[in-house]
Design an enzyme around this catalytic site. Structure first.
Site: not given
Length: 293
Positions: A43, A153, A116
């Site tokens: 990331e 993540c 995300k």
């Protein structure tokens, strides 16, 4: 048989963007030389994990997708090597910023731009200052080597994310990551918990999974973070096929047969026996009140 070779990389990042991109390219080439076809970088690898503290000047790191140096660079590299590369970057779109992932196919084309979904806010992980919640939903794309579903993540801690990707036909799951020490609790080592959570996603959905994490000490303002790496590749029953046991620069690969996984998944019956009509609680935040709007 439909074998595909998967790879995860892990590296330390400094403040020189060009140097970080060069390091990432070297690791991607190393993975490709080992036969990897789908390769995962960590990331936000263009810089240190700048989200450790809230700083107005770091908002300027965001760029539109096609203007991002890493996205442009790795589109060309993916085409040259004939590999699939999801690239994590800081996206600017109008007045809004996202933690985004450009999924690049083996011909260099961007198949999708995932934003995300779950944005954390915690000491040392001040992401809500930098990113809006993603608006793309979870996406599965047909790549040159199989159907790929990705989160980023914090997404990896939510079983709903992995299940949503599996239900859309993902044959491989990938999660680029930046996780390490907790500034408020330096004695806490979450690496085992982090890994077991995603092994569970692989096992429950019967889909191989790749996680790539950064390594090394990073200093942002007064915050010192230690990123523990431990990147890994899990097989479709959750077993570890390859891992990076130490917080050092590394590349790992493993080959899985997607047809074999599909047969096992069909025979096991977990998708046949699902009861979506009984899962209404999942449409609530508190377990009681159905969300609206």
């Amino acid at each position: 048989m439909r074998p595909v070779t998967l790879a995860a990389t892990q590296m330390a990042c400094g403040w020189n963007v060009d140097e970080n991109i060069a390091t990432a390219e070297r690791l991607v080439r190393r993975a490709a030389d080992s036969g990897a076809q789908m390769i995962l970088l960590q990331e936000l690898f263009e810089r240190p994990y700048f989200c450790a503290e809230q700083r107005n000047d770091y908002l300027d790191f965001a760029t539109p997708t096609l203007d991002n140096p890493a996205v442009s660079h790795f589109r060309a590299l993916a085409k040259a090597l004939g590999v699939v590369l999801p690239i994590s970057y800081y996206e600017l779109c109008g007045l809004v910023r996202y933690n985004a992932l450009a999924v690049i196919d083996a011909d260099g084309e961007i198949l999708t731009n995932y934003r995300k979904t779950h944005i954390p806010q915690y000491p040392g992980y001040e992401e809500k200052f930098y990113f809006s919640h993603g608006d793309t939903g979870f996406q599965v794309v047909e790549t040159a080597f199989g159907r790929l579903g990705c989160g980023v993540c914090w997404d990896q801690w939510f079983p709903e994310a992995a299940r949503a990707l599996a239900l859309q036909g993902a044959e491989v799951l990938m999660f680029p990551t930046a996780i390490g020490s907790e500034p408020h609790a330096p004695e806490l080592d979450s690496s085992g918990h982090w890994r077991r959570t995603m092994q569970g996603h692989a096992a429950a959905n019967i889909v191989p999974l790749i996680a790539s994490n950064r390594v090394g000490e990073e200093i942002v303002g007064s915050t010192i973070s230690q990123f523990y790496g431990t990147s890994f590749i899990a097989g479709y029953t959750g077993e570890i096929l390859a891992d990076c046991p130490e917080a050092v620069e590394d590349v790992i690969t493993a080959t899985v047969d997607l047809d074999e996984a599909a047969t096992y998944r069909a025979n096991w019956g977990v998708f046949r026996d699902r009861r979506p009509e009984t899962y209404g609680t999942l449409h609530t935040l508190d377990g009681v009140t159905k969300m609206t709007g």
